[in-house]
Every structure is written in C-alpha cells, then in structure tokens.
Design a protein around this motif. Structure first.
Motif, PDB file in Angstrom:
ATOM      1  N   GLU A 173      10.512  -1.123  -6.624  1.00  0.00           N
ATOM      2  CA  GLU A 173      10.629   0.201  -7.237  1.00  0.00           C
ATOM      3  C   GLU A 173      12.046   0.754  -7.237  1.00  0.00           C
ATOM      4  O   GLU A 173      12.296   1.819  -7.771  1.00  0.00           O
ATOM      5  N   SER A 175      15.908   1.520  -8.124  1.00  0.00           N
ATOM      6  CA  SER A 175      16.537   1.719  -9.428  1.00  0.00           C
ATOM      7  C   SER A 175      16.840   0.371 -10.075  1.00  0.00           C
ATOM      8  O   SER A 175      17.231  -0.573  -9.386  1.00  0.00           O
ATOM      9  N   ASP A 182      15.304   5.259  -9.806  1.00  0.00           N
ATOM     10  CA  ASP A 182      14.310   5.603  -8.781  1.00  0.00           C
ATOM     11  C   ASP A 182      14.016   7.113  -8.820  1.00  0.00           C
ATOM     12  O   ASP A 182      14.855   7.907  -9.277  1.00  0.00           O
ATOM     13  N   PHE A 183      12.859   7.502  -8.328  1.00  0.00           N
ATOM     14  CA  PHE A 183      12.528   8.936  -8.232  1.00  0.00           C
ATOM     15  C   PHE A 183      13.281   9.561  -7.052  1.00  0.00           C
ATOM     16  O   PHE A 183      13.729   8.853  -6.150  1.00  0.00           O
ATOM     17  N   ARG A 213       6.144  11.313  -9.282  1.00  0.00           N
ATOM     18  CA  ARG A 213       7.268  10.383  -9.092  1.00  0.00           C
ATOM     19  C   ARG A 213       7.578   9.614 -10.373  1.00  0.00           C
ATOM     20  O   ARG A 213       8.743   9.424 -10.725  1.00  0.00           O
ATOM     21  N   LYS A 214       6.537   9.197 -11.061  1.00  0.00           N
ATOM     22  CA  LYS A 214       6.765   8.500 -12.332  1.00  0.00           C
ATOM     23  C   LYS A 214       7.490   9.422 -13.309  1.00  0.00           C
ATOM     24  O   LYS A 214       8.424   9.018 -13.993  1.00  0.00           O
ATOM     25  N   ALA A 217      11.127   9.847 -12.270  1.00  0.00           N
ATOM     26  CA  ALA A 217      11.912   8.625 -12.533  1.00  0.00           C
ATOM     27  C   ALA A 217      12.213   8.536 -14.032  1.00  0.00           C
ATOM     28  O   ALA A 217      13.347   8.240 -14.433  1.00  0.00           O
ATOM     29  N   THR A 221      15.915   8.937 -15.822  1.00  0.00           N
ATOM     30  CA  THR A 221      16.402   7.794 -16.609  1.00  0.00           C
ATOM     31  C   THR A 221      16.740   8.262 -18.025  1.00  0.00           C
ATOM     32  O   THR A 221      17.779   7.906 -18.583  1.00  0.00           O
TER      33      THR A 221
END
Ligand code: SAH
Length: 256
Positions: A173, A175, A182-183, A213-214, A217, A221
């Motif tokens: 998970e 980066s 990453d979160f 978290r998704k 992230a 990004t």
C-alpha cells in the motif's frame, strides 16, 4: 537476495547499512550485502583506478580493467545467462533508465544484484555496454558518485524482499506501489492545541475508515501527481470514488 556493491569508497556504506530495515534484513539473512573495494583490483603501486579521458578534456574516468576483473571475481554468470538465473549487474549512471517503484519491484525478484558505483567524470563506456545488464539513474540530477544512488536502490529494493518488512500489506500500500500516493497517517494524541485527527479514524468503523483512506489516497494523487493515475491499478470502489472526485473537481490546467 545477495547484493554486491563495487566502489572506490567502501567505508561510505558503513553507517547506512547498519540501521533500520536494511540492518534487520541483513541480520535475518534475507539480504546479504558485500562491499568490494575497486582498488583491490588495480595492480600498480598506487592502485590506480582512474585515468585521463581519451580525446582530452577535464577530469578523470574510471578505468575498465579493475571493474571487469572485480565483476569476474564475483562469479556472476555471463551476460546472456544472467536474466534466467535472476542475476543483474547494474551500472549507476545519470544517463540510465530512471529508477522508480516499478523497477524496485522488478529488482526485488532477483537472487543476485551487483551495483557498480561510478566516480569522477564517469566510467569507461565499455563497462555499461559489455559488462552491465543495465544502467540506472535515480533522477535527473548529477551526483558526484554512484554510492548514494546504490544506497537508494538498495533501500528501496530490500524492503520489498519478502519477509523483510513484517507487514507485506503495508509495503503493497505504500506510495507508488499501485500507482497511488499513500493516505495520510495520524497517531496519538487525537488533539494538539486545536488540531484534531479526522473523526472517522476514531470511530472504530473499519469499513468507513477503509473507504476514507481510499478517498484520501485518490484525492492527493489527483491533486499532487495526476500523472500516476493513468497507470494506477484501482479496484471497483476506487474507480467509483475517483469518478466522483473528478465530478466534484473539474480538471485544472497545468500548474493547477
Ligand atoms: N559526467 C557524467 C556524470 C558523472 S557523475 C554525466 O554527465 O552523465 C559520477 C558518477 O556518479 C557516475 O558515473 C554515476 O555512477 C554516479 N551518478 C551521478 N549522478 C547519478 C544519478 N542521477 N543516478 C545514478 N548515478 C549517478
């Protein structure tokens, strides 16, 4: 995995290999690292490893013979048999292919990796052409030697060797591993002055935390490295969140 480093400054590696994950990987026998002093393969009185460039010009160039001899002493297979045997001889070079997390995952599958560190104006071209499998660069800037790049690659690769980082999910998970940053992470205390950790993280609702978290992230990004998203491997939920984020946040121009 066995890693050999070829350098004229072997002492350079003492500190960095003795801490954290690299140290743990070595102690657990998952990664074996040997540093080889190139000067041991120079046979004149002064142990000369460099010479003036043919054609004239500033500076010195690392001579080919000590490097060829050193690699021969390491008993790596001939160039054409290395790939199948999961061996790789890498020349560190500002002109090489750019090292990134994908390359790190590829290298982590190897059984043997040899890193040749250049110095001065660089290395006799025949080393890159006939001895090394590839040339790798850690970025578009020029350093004074290949030792720091070798350590960067060593660190990034060692943590991907199975068993080195206890929680393999966390490595997957990190980066870049799936093409996402990453979160954000928080730890105690939940509040300092008036700076509070996001409530959802204290809720104990794991499904909600996972979705949050998704979303984080993907949001970062999209904001910081939208270029990564083209190659990202997203699950269905992430695809859905991304579509929603894009609807909420129409694309900005360059410099965003
Ligand atoms: N004249 C060369 C630079 C030589 S720097 C050029 O312009 O390309 C000396 C050595 O440092 C190189 O041989 C290489 O081993 C290492 N080095 C410098 N920058 C690097 C980078 N970005 N990535 C990997 N190795 C690098």
């Amino acid at each position: 995995m066995k890693i050999d480093i070829v350098t004229i400054f072997s002492d350079f590696f003492h500190g960095p290999m003795d801490y954290g994950i690299i140290r743990r990987a070595r102690e657990a026998g998952l990664v074996t690292i040997e540093v080889h002093d190139l000067r041991a393969f120079a046979h004149d009185k002064h142990r000369t490893v460099d010479d003036r460039p043919f054609g004239g010009g500033e500076g010195m160039v690392l001579k080919p013979e000590p490097i060829f001899e050193c690699i021969e002493s390491l008993n790596v297979l001939p160039l054409e048999q290395r790939c199948e045997a999961k061996q790789n001889v890498v020349l560190l070079s500002a002109q090489g292919k750019r090292f990134d997390q994908q390359v790190a995952w590829e290298l982590a599958k190897l059984e043997r990796m040899v890193l040749i560190c250049g110095r001065y104006e660089g290395v006799d071209e025949r080393v890159g052409e006939y001895l090394a499998d590839c040339e790798l660069s850690i970025g578009d800037y020029v350093l004074s030697g290949g030792e720091l790049p070798a350590l960067v690659i060593l660190d990034a690769v060692a943590r991907l060797v199975p068993g080195v980082v206890g929680d393999e999910q966390s490595v997957a998970e990190d980066s870049f591993s799936r093409g996402l940053l990453d979160f954000p992470q928080f730890t105690r205390p939940a509040e300092i002055a008036d700076l509070r950790v996001p409530d959802v993280l204290l809720s104990g609702n794991h499904a909600e935390i996972r979705r949050w978290r998704k979303r984080e992230a993907l949001t970062r990004t999209l904001e910081r490295r939208p270029d990564l998203l083209a190659e990202a491997s997203l699950d269905e939920e992430e695809e859905e969140i991304l579509r929603e984020l894009k609807r909420l946040r129409p694309e900005r121009g360059a410099g965003g």
